[in-house]
Design a protein around this motif. Structure first.
Motif, PDB file in Angstrom:
ATOM      1  N   VAL A 143       0.844  -1.193   0.000  1.00  0.00           N
ATOM      2  CA  VAL A 143       0.000   0.000   0.000  1.00  0.00           C
ATOM      3  C   VAL A 143       0.883   1.248   0.000  1.00  0.00           C
ATOM      4  O   VAL A 143       0.678   2.174  -0.785  1.00  0.00           O
ATOM      5  N   THR A 144       1.886   1.253   0.867  1.00  0.00           N
ATOM      6  CA  THR A 144       2.801   2.397   0.941  1.00  0.00           C
ATOM      7  C   THR A 144       3.544   2.580  -0.376  1.00  0.00           C
ATOM      8  O   THR A 144       3.638   3.700  -0.901  1.00  0.00           O
ATOM      9  N   TRP A 145       4.061   1.493  -0.933  1.00  0.00           N
ATOM     10  CA  TRP A 145       4.809   1.560  -2.192  1.00  0.00           C
ATOM     11  C   TRP A 145       3.934   2.135  -3.303  1.00  0.00           C
ATOM     12  O   TRP A 145       4.367   3.027  -4.046  1.00  0.00           O
ATOM     13  N   ALA A 146       2.709   1.632  -3.438  1.00  0.00           N
ATOM     14  CA  ALA A 146       1.823   2.091  -4.511  1.00  0.00           C
ATOM     15  C   ALA A 146       1.438   3.560  -4.307  1.00  0.00           C
ATOM     16  O   ALA A 146       1.349   4.317  -5.277  1.00  0.00           O
ATOM     17  N   ARG A 147       1.237   3.972  -3.060  1.00  0.00           N
ATOM     18  CA  ARG A 147       0.892   5.364  -2.776  1.00  0.00           C
ATOM     19  C   ARG A 147       2.040   6.295  -3.162  1.00  0.00           C
ATOM     20  O   ARG A 147       1.841   7.305  -3.824  1.00  0.00           O
ATOM     21  N   VAL A 148       3.259   5.936  -2.748  1.00  0.00           N
ATOM     22  CA  VAL A 148       4.434   6.748  -3.069  1.00  0.00           C
ATOM     23  C   VAL A 148       4.644   6.784  -4.580  1.00  0.00           C
ATOM     24  O   VAL A 148       4.924   7.835  -5.164  1.00  0.00           O
ATOM     25  N   LYS A 149       4.493   5.634  -5.228  1.00  0.00           N
ATOM     26  CA  LYS A 149       4.652   5.533  -6.690  1.00  0.00           C
ATOM     27  C   LYS A 149       3.645   6.438  -7.405  1.00  0.00           C
ATOM     28  O   LYS A 149       3.961   7.027  -8.443  1.00  0.00           O
ATOM     29  N   ALA A 150       2.441   6.567  -6.826  1.00  0.00           N
ATOM     30  CA  ALA A 150       1.407   7.418  -7.416  1.00  0.00           C
ATOM     31  C   ALA A 150       1.633   8.896  -7.093  1.00  0.00           C
ATOM     32  O   ALA A 150       0.905   9.760  -7.595  1.00  0.00           O
ATOM     33  N   GLY A 151       2.615   9.183  -6.226  1.00  0.00           N
ATOM     34  CA  GLY A 151       2.924  10.566  -5.887  1.00  0.00           C
ATOM     35  C   GLY A 151       1.930  11.197  -4.928  1.00  0.00           C
ATOM     36  O   GLY A 151       1.725  12.411  -4.952  1.00  0.00           O
ATOM     37  N   LEU A 152       1.306  10.373  -4.081  1.00  0.00           N
ATOM     38  CA  LEU A 152       0.301  10.876  -3.146  1.00  0.00           C
ATOM     39  C   LEU A 152       0.813  10.839  -1.711  1.00  0.00           C
ATOM     40  O   LEU A 152       1.596   9.969  -1.346  1.00  0.00           O
ATOM     41  N   THR A 153       0.323  11.764  -0.913  1.00  0.00           N
ATOM     42  CA  THR A 153       0.587  11.725   0.525  1.00  0.00           C
ATOM     43  C   THR A 153      -0.487  10.862   1.175  1.00  0.00           C
ATOM     44  O   THR A 153      -1.518  10.562   0.549  1.00  0.00           O
ATOM     45  N   LYS A 154      -0.254  10.481   2.422  1.00  0.00           N
ATOM     46  CA  LYS A 154      -1.283   9.717   3.147  1.00  0.00           C
ATOM     47  C   LYS A 154      -2.573  10.521   3.231  1.00  0.00           C
ATOM     48  O   LYS A 154      -3.661   9.978   3.058  1.00  0.00           O
ATOM     49  N   ARG A 155      -2.436  11.817   3.489  1.00  0.00           N
ATOM     50  CA  ARG A 155      -3.625  12.671   3.600  1.00  0.00           C
ATOM     51  C   ARG A 155      -4.393  12.722   2.287  1.00  0.00           C
ATOM     52  O   ARG A 155      -5.623  12.604   2.274  1.00  0.00           O
ATOM     53  N   ALA A 156      -3.677  12.867   1.168  1.00  0.00           N
ATOM     54  CA  ALA A 156      -4.341  12.945  -0.136  1.00  0.00           C
ATOM     55  C   ALA A 156      -5.074  11.640  -0.451  1.00  0.00           C
ATOM     56  O   ALA A 156      -6.218  11.666  -0.908  1.00  0.00           O
ATOM     57  N   LEU A 157      -4.432  10.515  -0.194  1.00  0.00           N
ATOM     58  CA  LEU A 157      -5.071   9.226  -0.458  1.00  0.00           C
ATOM     59  C   LEU A 157      -6.269   9.028   0.460  1.00  0.00           C
ATOM     60  O   LEU A 157      -7.334   8.590   0.013  1.00  0.00           O
ATOM     61  N   ALA A 158      -6.111   9.365   1.726  1.00  0.00           N
ATOM     62  CA  ALA A 158      -7.220   9.229   2.681  1.00  0.00           C
ATOM     63  C   ALA A 158      -8.411  10.071   2.236  1.00  0.00           C
ATOM     64  O   ALA A 158      -9.561   9.609   2.281  1.00  0.00           O
ATOM     65  N   ASP A 159      -8.159  11.303   1.801  1.00  0.00           N
ATOM     66  CA  ASP A 159      -9.241  12.177   1.325  1.00  0.00           C
ATOM     67  C   ASP A 159      -9.930  11.585   0.099  1.00  0.00           C
ATOM     68  O   ASP A 159     -11.153  11.662  -0.031  1.00  0.00           O
ATOM     69  N   MET A 160      -9.144  10.987  -0.788  1.00  0.00           N
ATOM     70  CA  MET A 160      -9.708  10.408  -2.011  1.00  0.00           C
ATOM     71  C   MET A 160     -10.660   9.251  -1.717  1.00  0.00           C
ATOM     72  O   MET A 160     -11.645   9.063  -2.424  1.00  0.00           O
ATOM     73  N   ILE A 161     -10.348   8.468  -0.675  1.00  0.00           N
ATOM     74  CA  ILE A 161     -11.178   7.287  -0.410  1.00  0.00           C
ATOM     75  C   ILE A 161     -12.150   7.487   0.751  1.00  0.00           C
ATOM     76  O   ILE A 161     -12.939   6.613   1.056  1.00  0.00           O
ATOM     77  N   GLY A 162     -12.080   8.645   1.407  1.00  0.00           N
ATOM     78  CA  GLY A 162     -13.059   8.976   2.436  1.00  0.00           C
ATOM     79  C   GLY A 162     -12.780   8.403   3.812  1.00  0.00           C
ATOM     80  O   GLY A 162     -13.715   8.032   4.525  1.00  0.00           O
ATOM     81  N   ILE A 163     -11.496   8.295   4.172  1.00  0.00           N
ATOM     82  CA  ILE A 163     -11.146   7.848   5.521  1.00  0.00           C
ATOM     83  C   ILE A 163     -10.210   8.886   6.136  1.00  0.00           C
ATOM     84  O   ILE A 163      -9.736   9.791   5.455  1.00  0.00           O
ATOM     85  N   ALA A 193      -7.619  -2.940   6.644  1.00  0.00           N
ATOM     86  CA  ALA A 193      -8.452  -2.222   5.674  1.00  0.00           C
ATOM     87  C   ALA A 193      -9.645  -3.119   5.372  1.00  0.00           C
ATOM     88  O   ALA A 193      -9.484  -4.327   5.192  1.00  0.00           O
ATOM     89  N   THR A 194     -10.816  -2.556   5.328  1.00  0.00           N
ATOM     90  CA  THR A 194     -11.984  -3.355   4.965  1.00  0.00           C
ATOM     91  C   THR A 194     -11.872  -3.725   3.490  1.00  0.00           C
ATOM     92  O   THR A 194     -11.178  -3.036   2.729  1.00  0.00           O
ATOM     93  N   PRO A 195     -12.534  -4.783   3.072  1.00  0.00           N
ATOM     94  CA  PRO A 195     -12.504  -5.126   1.643  1.00  0.00           C
ATOM     95  C   PRO A 195     -12.973  -3.961   0.763  1.00  0.00           C
ATOM     96  O   PRO A 195     -12.390  -3.709  -0.293  1.00  0.00           O
ATOM     97  N   ALA A 196     -13.979  -3.217   1.222  1.00  0.00           N
ATOM     98  CA  ALA A 196     -14.464  -2.070   0.439  1.00  0.00           C
ATOM     99  C   ALA A 196     -13.383  -0.988   0.346  1.00  0.00           C
ATOM    100  O   ALA A 196     -13.186  -0.396  -0.719  1.00  0.00           O
ATOM    101  N   ASN A 197     -12.674  -0.743   1.454  1.00  0.00           N
ATOM    102  CA  ASN A 197     -11.611   0.259   1.424  1.00  0.00           C
ATOM    103  C   ASN A 197     -10.431  -0.200   0.576  1.00  0.00           C
ATOM    104  O   ASN A 197      -9.780   0.616  -0.069  1.00  0.00           O
ATOM    105  N   LEU A 198     -10.157  -1.504   0.566  1.00  0.00           N
ATOM    106  CA  LEU A 198      -9.088  -2.012  -0.299  1.00  0.00           C
ATOM    107  C   LEU A 198      -9.401  -1.742  -1.766  1.00  0.00           C
ATOM    108  O   LEU A 198      -8.519  -1.352  -2.531  1.00  0.00           O
ATOM    109  N   ILE A 199     -10.636  -1.927  -2.140  1.00  0.00           N
ATOM    110  CA  ILE A 199     -11.053  -1.656  -3.519  1.00  0.00           C
ATOM    111  C   ILE A 199     -10.895  -0.175  -3.826  1.00  0.00           C
ATOM    112  O   ILE A 199     -10.387   0.207  -4.887  1.00  0.00           O
ATOM    113  N   LYS A 200     -11.290   0.693  -2.881  1.00  0.00           N
ATOM    114  CA  LYS A 200     -11.148   2.139  -3.074  1.00  0.00           C
ATOM    115  C   LYS A 200      -9.680   2.553  -3.154  1.00  0.00           C
ATOM    116  O   LYS A 200      -9.312   3.406  -3.964  1.00  0.00           O
ATOM    117  N   ILE A 201      -8.846   1.956  -2.306  1.00  0.00           N
ATOM    118  CA  ILE A 201      -7.410   2.261  -2.320  1.00  0.00           C
ATOM    119  C   ILE A 201      -6.816   1.895  -3.670  1.00  0.00           C
ATOM    120  O   ILE A 201      -6.099   2.679  -4.295  1.00  0.00           O
TER     121      ILE A 201
END
Length: 82
Positions: free
Chosen positions: A19-39, A54-62
């Protein structure tokens, strides 16, 4: 009253490092990703550190927010899990 000890979940639905690797690769901060998926940013950090599942629904959103297949961030199953 004794303080309650915090323990990690015995089985995670996500692969925290992935999750961390994919987030960094996408150029997002934790805050930006959290805002995008609503957590909350705190929950996002706990998901990445392995302290919370992470719930299965949140995994899909991530995965959708990171533009990657769910299997990239999903916990790999072993024969012991079956």
């Amino acid at each position: 009253m004794a303080a309650r000890r915090r323990t990690r979940p015995s089985r995670l639905h996500q692969e925290p490092e992935a999750v961390t690797w994919a987030r960094v690769k996408a150029g997002l901060t934790k805050r930006a990703l959290a805002d995008m998926i609503g957590i909350s940013e705190q929950l996002m950090g706990e998901i990445e550190s392995g302290w919370r599942n992470a719930t299965p629904a949140n995994l899909i959103k991530i995965a959708a927010a990171l533009n990657c297949p769910v299997v990239v961030v999903e916990r790999k199953r072993t024969t012991a899990d079956v």
